[in-house]
Design a protein around this motif. Structure first.
Motif, PDB file in Angstrom:
ATOM      1  N   ALA A 120      35.475-105.956 -85.412  1.00 26.37           N
ATOM      2  CA  ALA A 120      34.882-105.392 -86.623  1.00 26.37           C
ATOM      3  C   ALA A 120      33.901-104.277 -86.286  1.00 26.37           C
ATOM      4  N   GLU A 121      33.118-104.461 -85.231  1.00 31.18           N
ATOM      5  CA  GLU A 121      32.153-103.440 -84.822  1.00 31.18           C
ATOM      6  C   GLU A 121      32.866-102.171 -84.349  1.00 31.18           C
ATOM      7  N   LYS A 122      33.959-102.332 -83.612  1.00 31.34           N
ATOM      8  CA  LYS A 122      34.719-101.173 -83.144  1.00 31.34           C
ATOM      9  C   LYS A 122      35.293-100.375 -84.323  1.00 31.34           C
ATOM     10  N   LEU A 123      35.752-101.078 -85.341  1.00 32.82           N
ATOM     11  CA  LEU A 123      36.388-100.409 -86.472  1.00 32.82           C
ATOM     12  C   LEU A 123      35.378 -99.749 -87.408  1.00 32.82           C
ATOM     13  N   LYS A 124      34.108-100.113 -87.289  1.00 30.16           N
ATOM     14  CA  LYS A 124      33.076 -99.459 -88.097  1.00 30.16           C
ATOM     15  C   LYS A 124      32.903 -97.999 -87.692  1.00 30.16           C
ATOM     16  N   ASN A 125      33.133 -97.721 -86.433  1.00 29.04           N
ATOM     17  CA  ASN A 125      32.988 -96.356 -85.911  1.00 29.04           C
ATOM     18  C   ASN A 125      34.268 -95.959 -85.173  1.00 29.04           C
ATOM     19  N   PRO A 126      35.350 -95.704 -85.927  1.00 26.31           N
ATOM     20  CA  PRO A 126      36.634 -95.404 -85.277  1.00 26.31           C
ATOM     21  C   PRO A 126      36.604 -94.068 -84.548  1.00 26.31           C
ATOM     22  N   HIS A 331      56.065 -82.391 -92.006  1.00 24.43           N
ATOM     23  CA  HIS A 331      57.158 -83.340 -92.210  1.00 24.43           C
ATOM     24  C   HIS A 331      57.065 -84.541 -91.267  1.00 24.43           C
ATOM     25  N   GLU A 332      55.875 -84.773 -90.720  1.00 22.48           N
ATOM     26  CA  GLU A 332      55.641 -85.973 -89.921  1.00 22.48           C
ATOM     27  C   GLU A 332      55.182 -87.104 -90.843  1.00 22.48           C
ATOM     28  N   GLU A 333      55.667 -88.312 -90.579  1.00 19.45           N
ATOM     29  CA  GLU A 333      55.290 -89.449 -91.429  1.00 19.45           C
ATOM     30  C   GLU A 333      53.820 -89.810 -91.265  1.00 19.45           C
ATOM     31  N   TYR A 334      53.307 -89.663 -90.044  1.00 16.62           N
ATOM     32  CA  TYR A 334      51.907 -89.984 -89.768  1.00 16.62           C
ATOM     33  C   TYR A 334      51.253 -88.811 -89.043  1.00 16.62           C
ATOM     34  N   ILE A 335      49.973 -88.576 -89.352  1.00 19.14           N
ATOM     35  CA  ILE A 335      49.223 -87.480 -88.743  1.00 19.14           C
ATOM     36  C   ILE A 335      47.933 -88.050 -88.164  1.00 19.14           C
ATOM     37  N   GLU A 336      47.746 -87.888 -86.872  1.00 23.02           N
ATOM     38  CA  GLU A 336      46.534 -88.410 -86.228  1.00 23.02           C
ATOM     39  C   GLU A 336      45.446 -87.351 -86.233  1.00 23.02           C
ATOM     40  N   VAL A 337      44.262 -87.745 -86.686  1.00 20.72           N
ATOM     41  CA  VAL A 337      43.139 -86.816 -86.762  1.00 20.72           C
ATOM     42  C   VAL A 337      41.887 -87.482 -86.216  1.00 20.72           C
ATOM     43  N   GLU A 338      40.906 -86.661 -85.894  1.00 19.72           N
ATOM     44  CA  GLU A 338      39.596 -87.182 -85.519  1.00 19.72           C
ATOM     45  C   GLU A 338      38.521 -86.297 -86.142  1.00 19.72           C
TER      46      GLU A 338
END
Length: 347
Positions: A120-126, A331-338
């Motif tokens: 949970a702590e890791k997911l607070k600051n992805p 046209h990509e199903e998923y796009i990774e961003v930061e």
């Protein structure tokens, strides 16, 4: 089963069998009770880093080779969003592979629960996000329905088919569905641009809330003001691509809001005791009727063309570096961003 009964295995354990090419898992469990991250953390806590490289590195990032007295296991992620437990029974084992797989999954669930706070702590600051591309979903579905509409024009598709299309009237339902999806795909397209390229200084909740309520035509015209990806003086409302889409959007608004429009009010006259219902002309300048019930497959083809022309016009209006980037991910199903200090980067 408990974790003390599980140990690391040689990653090449399949090679100890004869006729390696014939070796297949006795059972594969695609668990949905844990996310791949929860499963990985549970495994890492007990066994350290993954100990196997025997996988398809295009679809899998990590794999553990493990064993008990009853079976060997391969535990791995699959296309980022899922993970599996493959069970290979040992010769002396009496239990079913399915039961062993579910036992092992239960063990991992208990281990993951112990790591609940850490996760949970890791997911607070992805470290970033993977955006599910809404344009891809809407456009692909609309194209699929349109292709099906074209196919069912062939007589061979009609006799007692599995979809229950027992008469031509059913194609009107598909036309209406495809029309709405094509228009929704444009909204998804515009929303994606705003999410990826909204100026850093404008990324705040009040602005997001305002943009979410804006009409699609105004949202398009305002995009060069809000988004950093456009050249100056673009997206002119007098452009044919823009004007045709605006006419299409007006039809869509009546449909989405279920407005009772003038073409739906058919005048009735009596003559010699006979009743005559007279159609109202619902034709428009773009060749698509304003009456939802009159849609045919050719109107959907026009809708597809008009929406695609607008999309092309918007993309061409981008600065060169953004245009190249956006074309790669559109046209990509998923796009990774930061996000780095409020600025978004596409990975």
């Amino acid at each position: 089963m408990n974790l003390n009964q599980v140990s690391l295995a040689n990653e090449n354990f399949l090679n100890i069998h004869e006729e390696v090419d014939a070796i297949r898992p006795d059972y594969i469990l695609k668990s949905k009770k844990l996310t791949p991250y929860q499963a990985y953390i549970a495994l890492k806590k007990q066994f350290g880093l993954p100990n196997s490289n025997m996988f398809d590195d295009i679809k899998t990032q990590w794999m553990y080779a493990l064993q008990t007295d009853e079976a060997n296991f391969e535990i791995y992620d699959w296309k980022i969003f899922s993970w599996s437990i493959a069970v290979y029974l040992k010769p002396s084992t009496q239990r079913a592979a399915r039961d062993i797989a579910h036992d092992f999954a239960s063990v991992l669930e208990r281990q993951a629960f112990q790591q609940k706070k850490f996760i949970a702590e890791k997911l607070k600051n992805p470290d970033g996000f993977v955006i599910e591309n809404p344009f891809f979903t809407y456009r692909e579905t609309a194209d699929s329905i349109y292709d099906f509409l074209e196919n069912i024009k062939e007589e061979k598709f009609w006799p007692e088919d599995s979809l229950g299309l027992k008469g031509w009237m059913k194609h009107y339902d598909l036309c209406r569905a495809a029309f709405v999806l094509y228009l929704s795909s444009v909204e998804a397209f515009v929303n994606l641009i705003y999410e990826l390229y909204l100026r850093k200084e404008l990324r705040e909740k009040r602005i997001y809330d305002r943009l979410s309520r804006e009409q699609i035509d105004l949202k398009l015209r305002l995009a060069p003001v809000y988004c950093e990806c456009f050249r100056k003086g673009v997206l002119e409302s007098e452009n044919d691509a823009f004007k045709n889409f605006h006419s299409l959007a007006n039809i869509r608004n009546d449909i989405v809001h279920a407005n009772l429009t003038k073409p739906m009010m058919n005048p009735v006259v009596y003559e010699d005791s006979f009743k005559f219902v007279n159609d109202v002309d619902s034709s428009t300048s773009i060749g698509i009727p304003s009456n939802f019930r009159e849609f045919e497959s050719e109107h959907i083809r026009l809708t597809k063309t008009i929406t695609q022309t607008l999309i092309d016009y918007v993309v061409v209006s981008m600065k060169s570096e953004y245009k190249r980037e956006f074309n790669k991910i559109l046209h990509e199903e998923y796009i990774e961003v930061e996000y780095d200090d409020g600025k978004l980067s596409i990975l």
